[in-house]
Scaffold this active site. Structure first.
Site, PDB file in Angstrom:
ATOM      1  CE  LYS A 112      63.537  15.059  13.504  1.00 55.28           C
ATOM      2  NZ  LYS A 112      62.746  15.024  12.184  1.00 55.28           N
ATOM      3  N   GLY A 173      56.600  22.402   9.836  1.00 60.29           N
ATOM      4  CA  GLY A 173      56.198  23.586  10.743  1.00 60.29           C
ATOM      5  C   GLY A 173      54.842  24.034   9.711  1.00 60.29           C
ATOM      6  CB  ALA A 199      58.009  17.512   9.127  1.00 62.56           C
ATOM      7  N   GLY A 200      54.584  18.246   9.127  1.00 63.51           N
ATOM      8  CA  GLY A 200      53.765  18.933   8.479  1.00 63.51           C
ATOM      9  C   GLY A 200      52.418  18.603   9.200  1.00 63.51           C
ATOM     10  CG  ASN A 221      58.727  20.515  17.791  1.00 61.88           C
ATOM     11  OD1 ASN A 221      58.267  20.910  18.524  1.00 61.88           O
ATOM     12  ND2 ASN A 221      60.123  20.899  17.909  1.00 61.88           N
ATOM     13  CB  THR A 222      55.358  23.131  14.814  1.00 63.50           C
ATOM     14  OG1 THR A 222      56.844  23.247  14.250  1.00 63.50           O
ATOM     15  CG2 THR A 222      54.775  24.753  14.361  1.00 63.50           C
TER      16      THR A 222
END
Lengths: 270, 73
Positions: A112, A173, A199-200, A221-222
């Site tokens: 990645k 995040g 992301a986001g 992830n977050t």
């Protein structure tokens, strides 16, 4: 509840609808991270609940005082494919070096690829990203570059040999969701490789929207790790991805300005 | 303490000593690191796992031992 969930999953399996790239095939379109979880045990349970088959990991120096447990004790590498990242790299050179070391561990030839341009936004440095992509493709890596939601850049990365292109939904995040669905659609229209939003994402509906647009997957992830209940959020994401995918495959109705009755107009009581 | 025949190295940014004749393999053993979960860079060059046993540590060697850690993006 479990029954309806597995029913949902079954409807995707029945269609043989899988995520394919770099000569491999995955049943789940959700990719999850390993960072920011309250502890390794919660992470492990969240991975299980997410149904994901790919997990991302960072490449870092071994902790020499051995006070921390090894992350790899909590990831069954026979079940999950590892997707090492180059997070924290600010130049193509750093990212290439990190990718080479990651491959040397011998658990994955996927990368990645992140080349960050700015610490506050964590937006990618696309010039360096493209450079690193070209080198790593030549070195035989399966390259998944993290980029902006920019259709021109997405095309350049694809032409450079990226196995997947991963445009951001919003800053890493941030949990802002898909900020520019129109750009994502334009990227999808031109793409010959899978497009995975990276992301986001903040909550389940964000993941569904990405999939309804026609994206091939979502990496997050977050949103899971920092939810009040990471394991529950992982399950929510699992089904949000499948719902969104099914809705995309089913083909939504066009939006109309006026009503259109769904009950017959004939046979009304006089 | 550095003994008479010990060599001084830098491992992941920290100075340490190793006995003369020690190899990458003995260093990993000493650090209780599973060689199958790491990659080693010796003086800016990635070192193949097959070479760990045959590579002696020398005075001034710079080693980076990396592994996979928690992280997303």
């Amino acid at each position: 509840m479990m029954r309806s969930g597995s029913g949902l999953e079954h409807s995707v399996i029945e269609r043989g609808d899988t995520l394919k790239f770099g000569g491999r095939e995955f049943g789940s379109r959700l990719i999850v991270g390993t960072g920011k979880f309250p502890d390794h045990r919660t992470m492990q349970q969240a991975h299980e609940a997410s149904g994901a088959e790919i997990v991302t990991v960072a490449v870092r120096r071994v902790n020499l005082d051995r006070t921390q447990e090894s992350l790899l004790d909590y990831i069954d590498t026979t079940r999950y494919a590892l997707l090492p990242n180059t997070a924290g790299c600010y130049t193509a050179e750093e990212a290439i070096k990190t990718a080479m070391l990651a491959r040397e561990v011998g658990l994955s030839d996927m990368i990645k690829l992140e080349v960050i341009g700015d610490q506050r936004t964590l937006f990618p440095d696309n010039e360096e990203l493209l450079k690193a992509t070209k080198v790593l493709v030549k070195e035989g890596f399966v390259v998944l570059p993290y980029t902006n939601d920019d259709p021109i850049m997405a095309k350049k990365l694809e032409d450079a040999g990226a196995a997947v292109v991963m445009p951001l939904a919003a800053p890493i995040g941030s949990g802002l969701g898909i900020r520019n669905p129109h750009n994502i659609r334009i990227i999808l229209e031109a793409a010959q490789v899978p497009i995975i939003v990276d992301a986001g994402v903040g909550t389940a509906s964000d993941a569904s929207i990405a999939m309804e647009l026609g994206c091939d997957g979502v990496l997050m992830n977050t949103a899971i790790a920092c939810a009040k209940d990471p394991v529950a959020m992982a399950a929510a994401m699992r089904y949000a991805i499948i719902s969104g995918r099914l809705a995309y495959l089913a083909g939504r109705i066009p939006k109309k300005l006026y009503a259109s009755a769904s009950s017959p107009l004939e046979g009304m009581i006089e | 303490m550095k003994g008479l025949f010990d060599v001084e190295l830098t491992v992941n940014g920290k100075k340490r000593t190793a006995a003369d004749g020690a190899t990458i393999t003995t260093l990993l053993e000493e650090l209780q690191i599973n060689p199958l979960r790491v990659a080693v860079q010796l003086n800016q060059q990635i070192l193949k796992r097959e070479l760990y046993e045959r590579t002696p540590l020398r005075e001034g060697d710079m080693l980076e031992i990396i592994t996979f850690m928690a992280g997303g993006s």
